[in-house]
Design a protein around this motif. Structure first.
Motif, PDB file in Angstrom:
ATOM      1  N   ASN A 171      -1.088  23.338 -14.129  1.00 11.69           N
ATOM      2  CA  ASN A 171      -1.774  22.596 -13.060  1.00 11.69           C
ATOM      3  C   ASN A 171      -0.800  21.883 -12.125  1.00 11.69           C
ATOM      4  OD1 ASN A 171      -3.795  23.372 -14.804  1.00 11.69           O
ATOM      5  ND2 ASN A 171      -4.413  21.305 -15.358  1.00 11.69           N
ATOM      6  N   ASN A 172       0.250  22.589 -11.727  1.00 13.80           N
ATOM      7  CA  ASN A 172       1.261  22.024 -10.826  1.00 13.80           C
ATOM      8  C   ASN A 172       2.012  20.843 -11.435  1.00 13.80           C
ATOM      9  OD1 ASN A 172       0.682  23.837  -8.679  1.00 13.80           O
ATOM     10  ND2 ASN A 172      -1.106  22.600  -8.149  1.00 13.80           N
ATOM     11  N   THR A 173       2.074  20.795 -12.748  1.00 12.21           N
ATOM     12  CA  THR A 173       2.896  19.793 -13.420  1.00 12.21           C
ATOM     13  C   THR A 173       3.886  20.512 -14.314  1.00 12.21           C
ATOM     14  OG1 THR A 173       1.455  19.585 -15.359  1.00 12.21           O
ATOM     15  CG2 THR A 173       0.970  18.156 -13.465  1.00 12.21           C
ATOM     16  N   ASN A 174       5.035  19.905 -14.521  1.00 10.02           N
ATOM     17  CA  ASN A 174       6.038  20.478 -15.405  1.00 10.02           C
ATOM     18  C   ASN A 174       5.764  20.001 -16.822  1.00 10.02           C
ATOM     19  OD1 ASN A 174       7.403  21.707 -13.239  1.00 10.02           O
ATOM     20  ND2 ASN A 174       8.475  19.789 -12.791  1.00 10.02           N
ATOM     21  N   ALA A 175       5.252  20.871 -17.655  1.00  7.08           N
ATOM     22  CA  ALA A 175       4.878  20.503 -19.012  1.00  7.08           C
ATOM     23  C   ALA A 175       5.788  21.173 -20.031  1.00  7.08           C
ATOM     24  CB  ALA A 175       3.422  20.881 -19.280  1.00  7.08           C
ATOM     25  N   ARG A 176       5.897  20.536 -21.186  1.00  5.27           N
ATOM     26  CA  ARG A 176       6.578  21.121 -22.335  1.00  5.27           C
ATOM     27  C   ARG A 176       5.509  21.277 -23.415  1.00  5.27           C
ATOM     28  NH1 ARG A 176       9.329  21.816 -18.816  1.00  5.27           N
ATOM     29  NH2 ARG A 176      11.532  21.366 -18.471  1.00  5.27           N
ATOM     30  N   VAL A 177       5.339  22.503 -23.923  1.00  7.76           N
ATOM     31  CA  VAL A 177       4.197  22.820 -24.775  1.00  7.76           C
ATOM     32  C   VAL A 177       4.658  23.385 -26.117  1.00  7.76           C
ATOM     33  CG1 VAL A 177       2.018  24.089 -24.932  1.00  7.76           C
ATOM     34  CG2 VAL A 177       2.856  23.316 -22.700  1.00  7.76           C
ATOM     35  N   VAL A 178       3.957  22.975 -27.176  1.00  5.49           N
ATOM     36  CA  VAL A 178       4.214  23.474 -28.528  1.00  5.49           C
ATOM     37  C   VAL A 178       2.875  23.785 -29.184  1.00  5.49           C
ATOM     38  CG1 VAL A 178       5.053  22.854 -30.841  1.00  5.49           C
ATOM     39  CG2 VAL A 178       6.375  22.202 -28.820  1.00  5.49           C
ATOM     40  N   LEU A 179       2.812  24.885 -29.929  1.00  3.32           N
ATOM     41  CA  LEU A 179       1.644  25.214 -30.743  1.00  3.32           C
ATOM     42  C   LEU A 179       1.999  24.976 -32.201  1.00  3.32           C
ATOM     43  CD1 LEU A 179       0.454  28.554 -29.064  1.00  3.32           C
ATOM     44  CD2 LEU A 179      -0.469  26.256 -28.716  1.00  3.32           C
ATOM     45  N   SER A 180       1.150  24.252 -32.914  1.00  5.50           N
ATOM     46  CA  SER A 180       1.391  23.950 -34.326  1.00  5.50           C
ATOM     47  C   SER A 180       0.342  24.626 -35.194  1.00  5.50           C
ATOM     48  CB  SER A 180       1.372  22.440 -34.558  1.00  5.50           C
ATOM     49  OG  SER A 180       0.106  21.891 -34.187  1.00  5.50           O
ATOM     50  N   SER A 181       0.623  24.708 -36.494  1.00  4.39           N
ATOM     51  CA  SER A 181      -0.288  25.387 -37.410  1.00  4.39           C
ATOM     52  C   SER A 181      -0.246  24.724 -38.773  1.00  4.39           C
ATOM     53  CB  SER A 181       0.096  26.874 -37.525  1.00  4.39           C
ATOM     54  OG  SER A 181      -0.788  27.572 -38.369  1.00  4.39           O
ATOM     55  N   SER A 182      -1.332  24.847 -39.511  1.00  2.00           N
ATOM     56  CA  SER A 182      -1.383  24.362 -40.882  1.00  2.00           C
ATOM     57  C   SER A 182      -2.129  25.395 -41.723  1.00  2.00           C
ATOM     58  CB  SER A 182      -2.099  23.001 -40.959  1.00  2.00           C
ATOM     59  OG  SER A 182      -3.449  23.119 -40.546  1.00  2.00           O
ATOM     60  N   PRO A 183      -1.919  25.366 -43.052  1.00  2.00           N
ATOM     61  CA  PRO A 183      -0.953  24.547 -43.789  1.00  2.00           C
ATOM     62  C   PRO A 183       0.483  25.019 -43.543  1.00  2.00           C
ATOM     63  CG  PRO A 183      -1.967  26.131 -45.267  1.00  2.00           C
ATOM     64  CD  PRO A 183      -2.676  26.268 -43.949  1.00  2.00           C
ATOM     65  N   PRO A 184       1.485  24.268 -44.004  1.00  2.00           N
ATOM     66  CA  PRO A 184       2.879  24.653 -43.753  1.00  2.00           C
ATOM     67  C   PRO A 184       3.233  26.057 -44.229  1.00  2.00           C
ATOM     68  CG  PRO A 184       2.783  22.387 -44.512  1.00  2.00           C
ATOM     69  CD  PRO A 184       1.392  22.929 -44.644  1.00  2.00           C
ATOM     70  N   SER A 185       2.604  26.517 -45.300  1.00  2.00           N
ATOM     71  CA  SER A 185       2.924  27.854 -45.813  1.00  2.00           C
ATOM     72  C   SER A 185       2.446  28.958 -44.880  1.00  2.00           C
ATOM     73  CB  SER A 185       2.322  28.054 -47.202  1.00  2.00           C
ATOM     74  OG  SER A 185       0.910  27.893 -47.175  1.00  2.00           O
ATOM     75  N   PHE A 186       1.615  28.623 -43.893  1.00  2.00           N
ATOM     76  CA  PHE A 186       1.149  29.594 -42.898  1.00  2.00           C
ATOM     77  C   PHE A 186       2.069  29.624 -41.674  1.00  2.00           C
ATOM     78  CE2 PHE A 186      -3.665  30.249 -43.806  1.00  2.00           C
ATOM     79  CZ  PHE A 186      -3.408  30.362 -45.162  1.00  2.00           C
ATOM     80  N   PRO A 200       5.378  30.767 -39.994  1.00  2.00           N
ATOM     81  CA  PRO A 200       6.614  31.571 -40.004  1.00  2.00           C
ATOM     82  C   PRO A 200       7.772  30.766 -39.420  1.00  2.00           C
ATOM     83  CG  PRO A 200       4.756  32.824 -39.127  1.00  2.00           C
ATOM     84  CD  PRO A 200       4.318  31.394 -39.206  1.00  2.00           C
ATOM     85  N   LYS A 201       8.941  31.346 -39.469  1.00  2.00           N
ATOM     86  CA  LYS A 201      10.149  30.660 -39.007  1.00  2.00           C
ATOM     87  C   LYS A 201       9.995  30.184 -37.568  1.00  2.00           C
ATOM     88  CE  LYS A 201      15.151  31.317 -38.496  1.00  2.00           C
ATOM     89  NZ  LYS A 201      16.271  32.287 -38.614  1.00  2.00           N
ATOM     90  N   GLY A 202      10.310  28.909 -37.339  1.00  2.00           N
ATOM     91  CA  GLY A 202      10.255  28.335 -35.997  1.00  2.00           C
ATOM     92  C   GLY A 202       8.966  27.608 -35.693  1.00  2.00           C
ATOM     93  N   ARG A 203       7.887  27.911 -36.404  1.00  2.11           N
ATOM     94  CA  ARG A 203       6.587  27.295 -36.119  1.00  2.11           C
ATOM     95  C   ARG A 203       6.528  25.891 -36.718  1.00  2.11           C
ATOM     96  NH1 ARG A 203       3.674  28.721 -32.431  1.00  2.11           N
ATOM     97  NH2 ARG A 203       3.530  30.875 -33.176  1.00  2.11           N
ATOM     98  N   VAL A 204       6.172  24.902 -35.922  1.00  2.00           N
ATOM     99  CA  VAL A 204       6.040  23.540 -36.413  1.00  2.00           C
ATOM    100  C   VAL A 204       4.686  23.386 -37.104  1.00  2.00           C
ATOM    101  CG1 VAL A 204       5.076  22.667 -34.229  1.00  2.00           C
ATOM    102  CG2 VAL A 204       6.222  21.095 -35.777  1.00  2.00           C
TER     103      VAL A 204
END
Length: 481
Positions: free
Chosen positions: A281-296, A298-302
């Protein structure tokens, strides 16, 4: 005489010539062998170049990390406002969940992936509900999915929690029977020894998606207060979300187990060390997608819990939380091993933010027919922090007018989000320990750093305005100590 002399000369020269020819044969063999070796080296070199440069284009799938986000990326807040719940004139309002889902389904060109807890789009006899105005939107979504999968030839995949007597999921079974969808259910009792798949996500063409609190249920469209986000024209982020769906899809296979190491193609480069830059939306954003539980993850996913703690720890002035359930315990830990476990992970961080950094903390819980009796004492203990020093902590409970008693499990504020001066978090999990240790869920974390337009339309600003609208409304009740 001459002939005799020539013959003699020839006889004398023959040994010399033969010896000379024999000496010449050795270099010829060496030369031939050298040529053969050089040709073989050349062939191997050409093959290696071909393998490195051509084969990847023929067989490898495009990497998510190679997809650059464009200025077309757009994020929109999405809400379901229950019937007969009204706000003051001029209060913030957003596009409905129903309209968003319809738009996503109808815009699909090749495929739709849905990750969900359960399916009750239609009024079924097992719910003891007859068709009513409240069920129309759900029926419409169901028919649109059926049309997409049968008439429009859209490939639809559904990953959902294993059916039970409480959630028989007739919608999914009928869609599969009509060959409109392919479906896989996840058995969390087998995979995690407890928990459920609680994700609510629709992904279209690896380009658009919805994530939020709304179940695939007619009540989530008309009788339950929901909040989510719709992301459009953003393949960079949608392809990262597709990796989360692929985790569910693999775990839905027969006799699947959670692997100790996930396949490399499900890894992600995007996390809080390296957030994805997205021009929302015309803004500079930094985006992350997270998942649970931790065992789900893969490498790099928070993990989802680490995402929530990250957002809390970086708040400087305020933290606003809206969530249906807030319990610093793991209820029914691993189904029979213990009645409950104390799990103050989030609670401790919120208290620390208030006491050590002076952050203003507001928690908007939900009160309805199924509120856990344990939640209110925990929230009261949180509010007591105000008596220590000059801390700014407050708790309210949002009550949706209960004028649809004939519809079970409705009339509740089902939101699951947090907004701070630093970031916006929209999730699919309630805030008790079981949702972050045993249960499948997803989080969208957006940090807006700068607006390139005069109008402030960042997701953080919109989410803060929604929270303040609800907090100041007649439906928010102070929690007495």
């Amino acid at each position: 005489m001459c002939d005799k002399n020539n013959q003699k000369l020839n006889e004398m020269n023959t040994p010399l010539l033969t010896q000379y020819e024999e000496e010449l044969k050795i270099p010829k063999k060496k030369l031939s062998l050298l040529i053969v070796v050089q040709i073989l080296i050349l062939i191997c070199s050409l093959f290696s170049i071909c393998y490195l440069l051509v084969i990847p284009f023929l067989y490898n799938k495009p990497s998510t990390e190679d997809t650059v986000c464009t200025s077309e990326c757009r994020v929109v807040l999405v809400e379901s406002i229950p019937t007969n719940l009204t706000y003051a004139e001029g209060a913030p309002s957003h596009v409905s969940t129903f309209n968003t889902w319809m738009n996503l389904i109808q815009s699909a060109k090749t495929k739709i992936d849905v990750a969900s807890f359960y399916w009750t789009l239609r009024a079924h006899h097992d719910l003891n509900i007859t068709e009513s105005p409240s069920t129309v939107d759900g029926e419409t979504i169901y028919k649109e999915l059926m049309k997409a999968g049968t008439t429009r030839n859209i490939d639809i995949r559904i990953a959902y929690n294993m059916p039970s007597s409480k959630f028989p999921d007739w919608d999914v079974l009928d869609l599969v029977k009509a060959k409109a969808v392919e479906a896989r259910s996840l058995n969390f009792s087998r995979l995690m020894n407890g928990g459920i798949l609680h994700t609510k996500m629709l992904l279209v063409d690896d380009t658009h998606f919805y994530v939020g609190s709304a179940n695939i249920d007619f009540r989530s469209l008309t009788e339950v207060k929901e909040l989510g986000a719709a992301v459009y024209n953003c393949s960079c982020l949608a392809q990262d979300m597709s990796k989360i769906f692929e985790v569910y899809w693999q775990l839905g296979e027969k006799d699947a187990d959670v692997p100790p190491i996930w396949p490399e193609d499900l890894n992600t480069n995007y996390n809080f060390t390296n957030p994805m830059p997205v021009p929302f939306n015309n803004t500079n954003a930094r985006v992350v997608l997270s998942s649970s539980p931790p065992s789900f993850c893969p490498k790099g996913r928070v993990s989802d819990i680490d995402a929530i703690l990250h957002v809390i720890d970086r708040a400087k002035t305020f933290i606003k939380v809206a969530v249906m359930d807030y319990l610093p315990i793991i209820p029914e830990y691993r189904r029979g091993e213990a009645e409950q476990l104390f799990w103050p992970v989030i609670d401790d961080r919120l208290r620390k933010a208030a006491i050590e950094r002076g952050v203003e903390v507001q928690i908007l819980g939900s009160i309805w027919n199924h509120t856990s009796p344990k939640m209110l004492p925990y929230l009261r203990s949180f509010k007591v922090i105000n008596e220590i020093g000059e801390n700014k902590v407050n708790v309210k409970l949002f009550r949706v007018p209960d004028d649809q008693r004939h519809i079970p499990y409705s009339r509740v504020n089902h939101n699951k989000y947090m907004v701070t001066d630093n970031a916006a978090y929209i999730g699919t999990s309630n805030w008790d320990g079981s949702y972050f240790t045993l249960t499948g869920g997803v989080g969208l974390i957006v940090n807006n750093t700068h607006s390139t337009s005069n109008d402030s339309n960042s997701l953080q600003d919109q989410l803060r305005d929604v929270f303040n609208r609800d907090w100041e409304s007649i439906y928010a009740e102070d929690l007495s100590i």
